[in-house]
Design an enzyme around this catalytic site. Structure first.
Site, short mmCIF file in Angstrom:
data_model
loop_
_atom_site.label_atom_id
_atom_site.label_comp_id
_atom_site.label_asym_id
_atom_site.label_seq_id
_atom_site.Cartn_x
_atom_site.Cartn_y
_atom_site.Cartn_z
CG PHE A 227 -1.80 -1.20 1.36
CD1 PHE A 227 -2.94 -1.35 0.57
CD2 PHE A 227 -1.48 -2.19 2.27
CE1 PHE A 227 -3.75 -2.48 0.71
CE2 PHE A 227 -2.28 -3.33 2.40
CZ PHE A 227 -3.42 -3.47 1.63
CB CYS A 343 -5.35 5.29 8.83
SG CYS A 343 -5.94 4.62 7.28
N1 SAH Z 1 1.55 4.16 2.77
C1 SAH Z 1 1.16 5.30 2.00
C2 SAH Z 1 -0.31 5.63 2.14
C3 SAH Z 1 -1.24 4.47 1.81
S1 SAH Z 1 -2.86 4.99 1.40
C4 SAH Z 1 2.02 6.51 2.33
O1 SAH Z 1 2.85 6.43 3.25
O2 SAH Z 1 1.87 7.55 1.68
C5 SAH Z 1 -3.53 3.48 0.89
C6 SAH Z 1 -3.07 2.98 -0.47
O3 SAH Z 1 -3.61 1.67 -0.63
C7 SAH Z 1 -3.54 3.78 -1.67
O4 SAH Z 1 -2.43 4.16 -2.43
C8 SAH Z 1 -4.41 2.79 -2.48
O5 SAH Z 1 -4.19 2.93 -3.89
C9 SAH Z 1 -3.89 1.47 -2.00
N2 SAH Z 1 -4.81 0.34 -2.05
C10 SAH Z 1 -6.10 0.29 -1.67
N3 SAH Z 1 -6.58 -0.98 -1.77
C11 SAH Z 1 -5.55 -1.73 -2.23
C12 SAH Z 1 -5.39 -3.13 -2.51
N4 SAH Z 1 -6.39 -3.99 -2.36
N5 SAH Z 1 -4.19 -3.57 -2.93
C13 SAH Z 1 -3.16 -2.71 -3.09
N6 SAH Z 1 -3.25 -1.39 -2.82
C14 SAH Z 1 -4.43 -0.91 -2.41
#
Ligand code: SAH
Length: 403
Positions: A227, A343
Site C-alpha cells: 500500500f 488508520c
Molecule cells: N503508505 C502510503 C499511504 C497508503 S494509502 C504513504 O505512506 O503515503 C492506501 C493505499 O492503498 C492507496 O495508495 C491505495 O491505492 C492502495 N490500495 C487500496 N486498496 C488496495 C489493494 N487492495 N491492494 C493494493 N493497494 C491498495
C-alpha cells in the site's frame, strides 16, 4: 437554517453553552467552534485559530519539512476542515457543507496569516534542494506574496451538488492552478503530490514520523512497502540504506508518482544505490503470490487504507488486519521487521494491536514488539477518537519461522 449558519446552543437555563456551524444535511447538526464565554465568530476569529495552528507546527520547517498538515479538523478547533501545506500551495479540504459559506472569510484569514509571515517565514534551505535544477535554494517562501489555495471536497460533499453553489473538487480559491504536481520537502526528502486529484489532499503527512523510524531500520535490508501510494516509506527506506525496495500498490498512477519521487532524490547516494521496483497489484493476492514464489524481505511495511468507515464494519476490519498480518509474515525473512499500520479511527488501538499479535501467533510467527506509535506532531490529538493512526513495529521470532 442553511448549512453554515451560526448556531448558538443554550443550556436548560438559557445560558450560553456553545456556538458552532449549523448543518441540517448532516447527522452532526452543529460543528462546535467555541464554548464557555460567548465569542464573535468572524474573520478575525478564524485568523486567530489559523495562527494558533501554525504556531503549533512552528518547528517543522527546521527539520526540512515544507509539506505538512496545517489544520487538523476538530483537533485544531476547526471541525470538518483540513488544511495541508505543500510549500507555497495550501489545500483546503472540506468534510462538512457548513464551511461552504465561510470560504471567502477563510481565504482572507489565510492571506492575513500568510502575510504576517507566520506560515511563510519558513525558509526552504535543506540540502536536497540545492542540488536540484531549477529551484533556487534558500529562497524564503515569504517572497511568495500569497499562497495558491486549492479546494478539495470529501466524497460525501460531492454527492450534494445542490448545496455546493458551484464549488467543485480541485478548483482554485486563490492563485493560478499548478501546472502539474507540486513539490515539497519532508525531512529533507523531496516529493511531488497531485493536489488537484490525488487521494485525500495529495499526500499522507500523518506517517512522517513512522517513515523516519523506518529509515533507521532499513540499512542493508530488502524492503517491501505494501500500500505504498507515492512511495513515502519507500524513499525513507532507500535513504536509510535499504539494498532494494519494492513499492506495491493497486494504483498505477500512485506508483508512477513513487518512481518520479525516487528520481527527485537520486542525488542522494543511498537513494541512487537502492534498487527500486514497483508492483501494480492487489496487495492480498500479490502477497500470497510473492510467498509462493519464495520471495522474502527483511523489512515489510503494511499501511492499508481505512477498512472501517462505520461501526458495523469494525469486526470485519479487525479480521482483515489479522489476515494482512499473516500474509505479510508469509514474505518476511526470519528475524525480519514488520511495520503494521491502521488508520481506521473506529478500530481502537488495543483491538488493532491484539489482532496483529493474535494473527502472528496463530500463524506460528509470534512477534516481539519494538514500538507502538501514532501520528506526527502536525496531527494533534485533542480527544480519544482523534487518535486514529496506530502503528506497530515488531520483529518476527526467527526460531519459529518456517521458510
Ligand atoms: N503508505 C502510503 C499511504 C497508503 S494509502 C504513504 O505512506 O503515503 C492506501 C493505499 O492503498 C492507496 O495508495 C491505495 O491505492 C492502495 N490500495 C487500496 N486498496 C488496495 C489493494 N487492495 N491492494 C493494493 N493497494 C491498495
Amino acid at each position: 437554517g442553511k448549512p453554515g449558519d451560526l448556531a448558538v446552543i443554550f443550556d436548560d437555563y438559557r445560558r450560553f453553552l456553545a456556538i458552532g456551524l449549523y448543518d441540517p444535511t448532516s447527522p452532526m447538526r452543529v460543528r462546535v467552534l467555541h464554548h464557555g464565554a460567548p465569542a464573535e465568530i468572524d474573520r478575525a476569529w478564524l485568523a486567530d485559530k489559523l495562527a494558533a495552528a501554525v504556531a503549533w507546527r512552528a518547528t517543522l520547517p527546521e527539520s526540512g519539512t515544507t509539506g505538512y498538515r496545517l489544520v487538523h479538523g476538530e483537533n485544531d478547533g476547526l471541525p470538518g476542515l483540513v488544511m495541508d501545506r505543500y510549500e507555497a500551495t495550501l489545500v483546503v479540504k472540506l468534510y462538512s457543507l457548513a464551511w461552504t459559506p465561510w470560504l471567502a472569510d477563510l481565504r482572507a484569514a489565510l492571506g492575513e496569516v500568510w502575510r504576517a509571515g507566520v506560515i511563510a517565514k519558513s525558509v526552504v534551505c535543506d540540502e536536497a534542494i540545492s542540488h536540484m535544477e531549477g529551484i533556487a535554494s534558500r529562497t524564503p517562501l515569504a517572497m511568495t506574496a500569497a499562497p495558491a489555495v486549492v479546494l478539495r471536497l470529501s466524497r460525501e460533499l460531492e454527492r450534494q451538488p445542490e448545496h455546493l453553489y458551484g464549488l467543485t473538487d480541485g478548483m482554485m480559491l486563490a492563485g493560478p492552478p499548478p501546472d502539474g504536481p507540486v513539490q515539497f520537502s519532508e525531512n529533507g526528502l523531496r516529493f511531488e503530490a497531485d493536489v488537484l486529484h490525488g487521494q485525500k489532499t495529495g499526500f499522507f503527512f500523518d506517517q512522517r514520523d513512522n517513515r523516519a523510524r523506518v529509515e533507521k531500520l532499513a540499512a542493508g535490508r530488502r524492503t517491501l512497502n505494501v500500500f505504498a501510494y507515492s512511495g513515502g516509506f519507500s524513499l525513507y527506506a532507500a535513504r536509510g540504506g535499504a539494498s532494494e525496495v519494492t513499492s506495491l500498490d493497486a494504483s498505477a498512477p500512485a506508483l508512477a508518482a513513487a518512481e518520479r519521487n525516487f528520481a527527485l532524490n537520486r542525488h542522494l547516494p543511498a537513494v541512487a544505490a537502492a534498487r527500486h521496483s514497483v508492483l501494480v497489484a492487489d496487495a492480498f493476492t500479490a502477497l500470497a503470490d510473492l510467498r509462493q514464489r519464495g520471495q522474502r524481505y527483511d523489512l515489510v511495511i503494511v499501511d492499508p487504507p481505512a477498512f472501517a468507515k462505520r461501526e458495523s464494519e469494525v469486526s470485519a476490519a479487525v479480521q482483515t488486519y489479522g489476515r494482512l498480518t499473516g500474509l505479510a509474515l508469509g514474505v518476511l525473512a526470519p528475524g525480519g521487521t514488520l511495520v503494521m499500520s491502521s488508520c481506521s479511527s473506529r478500530v481502537s488501538a488495543p483491538a488493532f494491536f491484539t489482532a496483529v499479535n493474535r494473527a502472528a501467533t496463530q500463524a506460528g510467527w509470534p512477534l516481539i514488539e519494538l514500538d507502538r506509535t501514532g501520528h506526527a506532531i502536525d496531527h494533534p490529538v485533542l480527544f480519544p477518537e482523534g487518535a486514529y493512526l496506530k502503528c506497530l513495529f515488531a520483529q518476527s521470532v526467527s526460531l519459529n519461522h518456517v521458510v
